[in-house]
Design a protein around this motif. Structure first.
Motif, PDB file in Angstrom:
ATOM      1  N   LYS A 136     -39.227   5.488  24.665  1.00 56.85           N
ATOM      2  CA  LYS A 136     -38.992   6.697  25.437  1.00 56.85           C
ATOM      3  C   LYS A 136     -38.749   7.902  24.549  1.00 56.85           C
ATOM      4  O   LYS A 136     -39.192   9.006  24.855  1.00 56.85           O
ATOM      5  CB  LYS A 136     -37.800   6.494  26.374  1.00 56.85           C
ATOM      6  N   THR A 137     -38.051   7.717  23.450  1.00 55.84           N
ATOM      7  CA  THR A 137     -37.682   8.817  22.567  1.00 55.84           C
ATOM      8  C   THR A 137     -38.441   8.721  21.249  1.00 55.84           C
ATOM      9  O   THR A 137     -38.983   7.662  20.903  1.00 55.84           O
ATOM     10  CB  THR A 137     -36.179   8.778  22.275  1.00 55.84           C
ATOM     11  N   PRO A 138     -38.475   9.822  20.456  1.00 48.43           N
ATOM     12  CA  PRO A 138     -39.085   9.742  19.125  1.00 48.43           C
ATOM     13  C   PRO A 138     -38.454   8.659  18.257  1.00 48.43           C
ATOM     14  O   PRO A 138     -39.143   7.990  17.486  1.00 48.43           O
ATOM     15  CB  PRO A 138     -38.850  11.149  18.556  1.00 48.43           C
ATOM     16  N   TRP A 139     -37.131   8.471  18.402  1.00 47.81           N
ATOM     17  CA  TRP A 139     -36.452   7.423  17.636  1.00 47.81           C
ATOM     18  C   TRP A 139     -36.980   6.044  18.028  1.00 47.81           C
ATOM     19  O   TRP A 139     -37.166   5.172  17.170  1.00 47.81           O
ATOM     20  CB  TRP A 139     -34.953   7.505  17.857  1.00 47.81           C
ATOM     21  N   ASP A 140     -37.231   5.847  19.312  1.00 51.56           N
ATOM     22  CA  ASP A 140     -37.792   4.579  19.770  1.00 51.56           C
ATOM     23  C   ASP A 140     -39.113   4.287  19.073  1.00 51.56           C
ATOM     24  O   ASP A 140     -39.359   3.172  18.593  1.00 51.56           O
ATOM     25  CB  ASP A 140     -38.030   4.603  21.280  1.00 51.56           C
ATOM     26  N   TRP A 141     -39.984   5.282  19.044  1.00 54.87           N
ATOM     27  CA  TRP A 141     -41.290   5.093  18.415  1.00 54.87           C
ATOM     28  C   TRP A 141     -41.149   4.820  16.924  1.00 54.87           C
ATOM     29  O   TRP A 141     -41.876   3.989  16.361  1.00 54.87           O
ATOM     30  CB  TRP A 141     -42.168   6.320  18.641  1.00 54.87           C
ATOM     31  N   LEU A 142     -40.205   5.492  16.282  1.00 53.22           N
ATOM     32  CA  LEU A 142     -40.005   5.304  14.844  1.00 53.22           C
ATOM     33  C   LEU A 142     -39.545   3.888  14.545  1.00 53.22           C
ATOM     34  O   LEU A 142     -40.077   3.221  13.652  1.00 53.22           O
ATOM     35  CB  LEU A 142     -38.986   6.320  14.328  1.00 53.22           C
ATOM     36  N   VAL A 143     -38.542   3.408  15.295  1.00 48.37           N
ATOM     37  CA  VAL A 143     -38.005   2.058  15.052  1.00 48.37           C
ATOM     38  C   VAL A 143     -39.056   0.997  15.353  1.00 48.37           C
ATOM     39  O   VAL A 143     -39.263   0.056  14.579  1.00 48.37           O
ATOM     40  CB  VAL A 143     -36.735   1.823  15.897  1.00 48.37           C
TER      41      VAL A 143
END
Length: 209
Positions: A136-143
């Motif tokens: 959902k968030t940019p952090w989600d995509w990064l992890v």
């Protein structure tokens, strides 16, 4: 204690789910005698569990997957495969010391699935889930994507083989936060961990009382 001291055969293929089989194997409780793998597919995890557990059952709705599982497990006499929907009441006997579900729960409603899976456990038994969630968030995509370089190397080592054809594929509609909150409600006391490659794990022990 393992049932066999022979070296484990190499995985015939690699994908994000197979990558986390080790996590499932490490969570096998001491004294585990009977295990169930829900949504077993071609039975790869069942065969791994059968090296250390006396009786392992794989259940799946796909006739094609079960046919492949039985063919591939002909040398594993303590592995049994059933054509059934684990969500159906009365489809399985229950009383298992371990129930595993890898990339399965997101195919149905979380609370209903976990209630059914925990109902199949014997008192003191353990549920181990490896699941998918939606970014959902940019952090989600990064992890989620942080493990892709290593994943590509693993895939090359296995000649690009990612699994048998016909495996059902579906995206999760639950975000990471939604899964974590649902786990707190449906599996109180469970251990939730987020992993690379779009996966999380849940480990829960059924009370003995």
């Amino acid at each position: 204690m393992p049932l066999t001291d022979a070296p484990a055969p190499p995985d015939p293929y690699w994908n994000h789910n197979v990558h986390y089989h080790r996590l499932v194997l490490d969570a096998v409780p001491d004294g585990c005698a009977r295990a169930l793998d829900a949504g077993c597919g071609d039975g790869l995890l069942v065969r791994k569990l059968a090296r250390r557990i006396g009786e392992v059952t794989g259940v799946d709705r796909s006739a094609a997957m079960l046919r492949l599982a039985r063919e591939s497990s002909s040398g594993t006499p303590n592995a049994t495969f059933l054509a059934a929907d684990f969500m159906a009441e009365g489809a399985l006997p229950g009383g298992y010391d371990l129930v595993t579900a890898v990339a399965v729960i997101h195919h149905t409603e979380f609370a209903t699935a976990t209630r059914r899976l925990t109902g199949l456990l014997a008192p003191g038994g353990r549920l181990v889930v490896v699941g998918l969630a939606a970014n959902k968030t940019p952090w989600d995509w990064l992890v989620s994507g942080a493990g892709l370089p290593a994943a590509r190397r693993q895939a090359r080592r296995h000649g690009g083989k990612s699994g048998p054809p016909g495996m059902p594929v579906m995206d999760s509609v639950m975000t990471w936060g939604e899964v974590r909150r649902a786990a707190r409600t449906c599996l109180p006391g469970s251990r939730y961990r987020r992993h690379l490659l779009w996966r999380y794990s849940l480990v829960w022990a059924k009370p003995r009382g």
